[in-house]
Design a protein around this motif. Structure first.
Motif, mmCIF file in Angstrom:
data_model
loop_
_atom_site.group_PDB
_atom_site.id
_atom_site.type_symbol
_atom_site.label_atom_id
_atom_site.label_comp_id
_atom_site.label_asym_id
_atom_site.label_seq_id
_atom_site.Cartn_x
_atom_site.Cartn_y
_atom_site.Cartn_z
ATOM 1 N N SER A 102 -32.053 -75.670 -37.655
ATOM 2 C CA SER A 102 -31.563 -74.538 -36.574
ATOM 3 C C SER A 102 -30.066 -74.576 -36.762
ATOM 4 C CB SER A 102 -32.142 -74.867 -35.273
ATOM 5 O OG SER A 102 -31.546 -73.790 -34.490
ATOM 6 N N LEU A 103 -29.525 -75.445 -36.525
ATOM 7 C CA LEU A 103 -27.749 -75.819 -36.505
ATOM 8 C C LEU A 103 -27.379 -75.038 -37.851
ATOM 9 C CD1 LEU A 103 -27.131 -78.962 -34.812
ATOM 10 C CD2 LEU A 103 -26.859 -76.765 -33.639
ATOM 11 N N GLU A 104 -27.890 -75.514 -39.051
ATOM 12 C CA GLU A 104 -27.311 -74.849 -40.248
ATOM 13 C C GLU A 104 -27.630 -73.428 -40.339
ATOM 14 O OE1 GLU A 104 -29.593 -77.018 -43.059
ATOM 15 O OE2 GLU A 104 -28.213 -78.717 -43.284
ATOM 16 N N LYS A 106 -27.489 -71.386 -37.554
ATOM 17 C CA LYS A 106 -26.599 -70.843 -36.711
ATOM 18 C C LYS A 106 -25.200 -70.966 -37.298
ATOM 19 C CE LYS A 106 -28.706 -71.083 -32.207
ATOM 20 N NZ LYS A 106 -28.779 -69.926 -31.652
ATOM 21 N N LEU A 107 -24.906 -71.943 -38.108
ATOM 22 C CA LEU A 107 -23.575 -72.139 -38.749
ATOM 23 C C LEU A 107 -23.332 -71.107 -39.723
ATOM 24 C CD1 LEU A 107 -21.036 -73.964 -39.015
ATOM 25 C CD2 LEU A 107 -22.111 -74.779 -40.721
ATOM 26 N N ASN A 108 -24.405 -70.991 -40.570
ATOM 27 C CA ASN A 108 -24.243 -69.674 -41.552
ATOM 28 C C ASN A 108 -24.199 -68.326 -40.810
ATOM 29 O OD1 ASN A 108 -24.508 -71.518 -43.660
ATOM 30 N ND2 ASN A 108 -26.854 -71.285 -43.744
ATOM 31 N N ASP A 109 -24.833 -68.284 -39.884
ATOM 32 C CA ASP A 109 -24.769 -66.903 -38.979
ATOM 33 C C ASP A 109 -23.192 -66.670 -38.608
ATOM 34 O OD1 ASP A 109 -27.226 -66.071 -39.387
ATOM 35 O OD2 ASP A 109 -27.794 -66.663 -37.402
ATOM 36 N N LEU A 110 -22.520 -67.768 -37.909
ATOM 37 C CA LEU A 110 -21.304 -67.668 -37.673
ATOM 38 C C LEU A 110 -20.462 -67.662 -38.665
ATOM 39 C CD1 LEU A 110 -21.205 -70.768 -34.855
ATOM 40 C CD2 LEU A 110 -21.171 -68.115 -34.408
ATOM 41 N N LYS A 111 -20.457 -68.158 -39.694
ATOM 42 C CA LYS A 111 -19.620 -67.935 -41.017
ATOM 43 C C LYS A 111 -19.762 -66.602 -41.453
ATOM 44 C CE LYS A 111 -19.660 -72.700 -43.127
ATOM 45 N NZ LYS A 111 -19.959 -73.325 -44.005
#
Length: 120
Positions: A102-104, A106-111
């Motif tokens: 889930s964190l990965e 979200k991190l990809n979405d933020l990037k």
């Protein structure tokens, strides 16, 4: 009071009463009476020692039995606790993988959003 305690108390009371009547109604002379009292006292001491040893053996046996039961119960509980711990570790591992995924994401979405802002 336990049965053994009552037995010891009865033994002491019987010995005292017997000695008292022996003194009061003694047909013998004093030296013979004193000798008989000393013999009775020694016999009573021996009976009390025997009763105390029997009681000690019973308590020791009961304590040993109780210790065995506690050890068996603890071994059974330890097995159950080990199984529960294994289940918890497995669940936590799966949940940790879910959280990391889930964190990965979200991190990809933020990037991706950050790239859009940098292009603008």
């Amino acid at each position: 009071m336990s049965k053994s305690g009552n037995a010891v108390l009865g033994l002491l009371a019987g010995t005292a009463i017997g000695a008292l009547f022996g003194i009061l109604y003694a047909p013998d002379e004093g030296s013979k009476t004193r000798k008989r009292l000393a013999d009775e006292a020694l016999a009573a001491r021996d009976r009390m020692n025997d009763s105390a040893n029997d009681l000690k053996d019973k308590v020791s046996s009961s304590a040993h039995d109780l210790k065995d039961k506690v050890n068996s119960a603890m071994a059974a509980k330890k097995g159950t606790l080990d199984e529960q711990l294994d289940e918890i570790v497995t669940d936590v591992t799966h949940k940790a993988d879910d959280v990391i995924n889930s964190l990965e994401k979200k991190l990809n979405d933020l990037k991706a959003k950050n790239k859009k802002f940098q292009k603008s």
